[in-house]
Design an enzyme around this catalytic site. Sequence first.
Site, PDB file in Angstrom:
ATOM      1  CD1 TRP A   1      -3.103   1.198   0.940  1.00  0.00           C
ATOM      2  CD2 TRP A   1      -1.626   2.242   2.266  1.00  0.00           C
ATOM      3  NE1 TRP A   1      -3.687   2.365   1.390  1.00  0.00           N
ATOM      4  CE2 TRP A   1      -2.804   3.022   2.203  1.00  0.00           C
ATOM      5  CE3 TRP A   1      -0.567   2.696   3.045  1.00  0.00           C
ATOM      6  CZ2 TRP A   1      -2.944   4.231   2.893  1.00  0.00           C
ATOM      7  CZ3 TRP A   1      -0.707   3.893   3.727  1.00  0.00           C
ATOM      8  CH2 TRP A   1      -1.881   4.641   3.641  1.00  0.00           C
ATOM      9  CE  LYS A   2       7.064   3.631   3.424  1.00  0.00           C
ATOM     10  NZ  LYS A   2       6.780   4.979   3.950  1.00  0.00           N
TER      11      LYS A   2
ATOM     12  N   GLY B   1      15.998  17.275  15.296  1.00  0.00           N
ATOM     13  CA  GLY B   1      16.916  16.148  15.462  1.00  0.00           C
ATOM     14  C   GLY B   1      17.308  15.422  14.199  1.00  0.00           C
TER      15      GLY B   1
ATOM     16  CD  GLU C   1      17.347  11.806  15.530  1.00  0.00           C
ATOM     17  OE1 GLU C   1      16.438  11.046  15.145  1.00  0.00           O
ATOM     18  OE2 GLU C   1      17.153  12.737  16.329  1.00  0.00           O
TER      19      GLU C   1
ATOM     20  CG  HIS D   1       3.960  16.414   9.357  1.00  0.00           C
ATOM     21  ND1 HIS D   1       3.954  17.308  10.415  1.00  0.00           N
ATOM     22  CD2 HIS D   1       4.402  15.245   9.865  1.00  0.00           C
ATOM     23  CE1 HIS D   1       4.362  16.682  11.507  1.00  0.00           C
ATOM     24  NE2 HIS D   1       4.638  15.438  11.202  1.00  0.00           N
TER      25      HIS D   1
END
Length: 745
Positions: A18-19, A421, A473, A683
């Site tokens: 799906w993603k 971050g 990160e 986002h």
Amino acid sequence: MVKVSNLGYPRLGEQREWKQAIEAFWAGNLEQKDLEKQLKQLRINHLKKQKEAGIDLIPVGDFSCYDHVLDLSFQFNIIPKRFDEYERNLDLYFAIARGDKDNVASSMKKWFNTNYHYIVPEWEVETKPHLQNNYLLDLYLEAREVVGDKAKPVITGPITYVSLSSGIVDFEATVQRLLPLYKQVFQDLIDAGATYIQIDEPIFVTDEGELLVDIAKSVYDFFAREVPQAHFIFQTYFESAVCLDKLSKLPVTGFGLDFIHGRAENLAAVKQGLFREKELFAGIVNGRNIWAVNLEETLALLEEIGPFVKRLTLQPSSSLLHVPVTTKYETHLDPVLKNGLSFADEKLKELELLASAFDGNKTKGYHEALSRFSALQAADFRHVALESLAEVKLERSPYKLRQALQAEKLQLPILPTTTIGSFPQSPEIRKKRLAWKRGNLSDSDYKDFIKTEIRRWIAIQEDLDLDVLVHGEFERVDMVEFFGQKLAGFTTTKLGWVQSYGSRAVKPPIIYGDVKHIQPLSLEETVYAQSLTKKPVKGMLTGPITITNWSFERDDISRSDLFNQIALAIKDEIQLLEQSGIAIIQVDEAALREGLPLRQQKQQAYLDDAVAAFKIATSSVKDETQIHTHMCYSKFDEIIDSIRALDADVISIETSRSHGDIIESFETAVYPLGIGLGVYDIHSPRIPTKEEIIVNIQRSLKCLSKEQFWVNPDCGLKTRREAETIAALEVLVSATKEVRQQLDN
């Protein structure tokens, strides 16, 4: 015979098909017709799976291209005016969710107390609801071809939908505007052959629900009168339902209650005889955690319930959207642990076993499952060990003293700029990580690559003239999973993915035993980054509450004990960072608000435990070491006292999609510590304008002092592209410098 129902099934697919399909469409690598074809095949596969698992009522409408609440907004034409230039098509649908170059996305908030995010419906003066298309009918007709009359339409109810909306002026009038639309949807479904229709009304497990009972009577009287052929299921989950003495009289066929998270209260209501004339859809398998059900205990519960209801149907406690699809790929796990897990497919099997046992047939499969459950409970990795907390310092020196020492040490300007971050994880990073995991890249070569990325991004941050830097990160797939791979008591899955928002999936680690710090977590990368610059580099850790809330936690000890175990482990890492010269350490509690119980009477105990755990982790540092924390999507006015009690030197809050709401919290409550309110939305791919960021900073400074305010994006930047990240941060720094000049003048 007792029946089995399901509330919802994971959308992602076993391999995240799906993603992959949706992101390929966004990237322009998949045509819309091919996207629709792939998603249809996924839907059909999910329906067939549930049919083969013996589910009698299979949900239809739980599948979505992004979010089920957005689906309803789109169906009912609740479209923000700023998107008027769009045709009513899939491009508009995704623009509302993600924004575009000219328009900000709609707000995104947590779905009750889960890590799933819904797109907030926006009501404006110009909003004119109408049935734009009956997508639920289309899905139902498709499902009937696959599972026949087992297909059960599922829709978010009008009271919950309006409760989750923004811009509501007259609540009841807004609900009334939607009723003819719901009526048409229901009538079309009945005409097409539907019998049971599940109406999700989880707002009635919250305190707010107590104020909405009279509206519920009016709404459901209308549905019963206008669509008398329908068998409506009034579905709640995540807690016990409020006011069941009144709600149980609604003219619906059945009620769905959660006997995992609201067992005592819901069971008491059942035993009062409130459902003798109703069908009860009992949520008796945990839809939010991944441990196998205790079959004998659950069967005893069903035997308690049975005599008090007209008819009993078994189901999960909530949609299975919140758990991974299947355990069959997790062959790397200890067999005892693997056999003690239950993902979506296994939960459906558990329901079938319980239904058969309740009807008097304890099958071979039942006894085998019981044996696997018992083996897990007896495993030697499950103790209740907690180091003595007697030696742990829980209070720091007063903030004013710490602030002065930190200011002298760090020498930061007013309105210091930083990021939260993480930086973008490029295809190259993912490629190298995959090669390393598969053994095709040596440990030393992988570490060298990570160091190259750290070095490159330290240089980028210095070129941008950010004041406080981060290492980026790059070694982490996820802010919780990464720590789960390094702490004792955790394990990780291969394909245990769960949808968080849109196409973003997370792979929560599993906490199966006692948690301990057994190796450095992020020391090497952080110290290396600090060696490359004279500016301070933040150490980046995830806090005990967020690790717990974003993990599949063990269910055999108290949450407070689990919080404290993890806090002690994080404390050990903080001490290593401080001893290595790291002057700023961020302990993210992004999910603190998310874990807040839905009922006010249960909230303070949770907050007290959360504050205590945070202090266990952070309070042993020197006064000149600056502790930061970060939080997401929160109604901070509700928990402002507890946020203050954390005593973090600086808190950054994800606010850009609801900046005004957060500002109001600080206009009415004094907050004396350092704070950064996110000034742009990460986002969305949209680059903020300088003017927008200046406005956000200036509004914040109306209720916060320039000495305490920090400027930052509202969340980590891992999911953004490099070019848009750099462009947005250039705007952020430029806007901040302009505001500094204004303040100097």
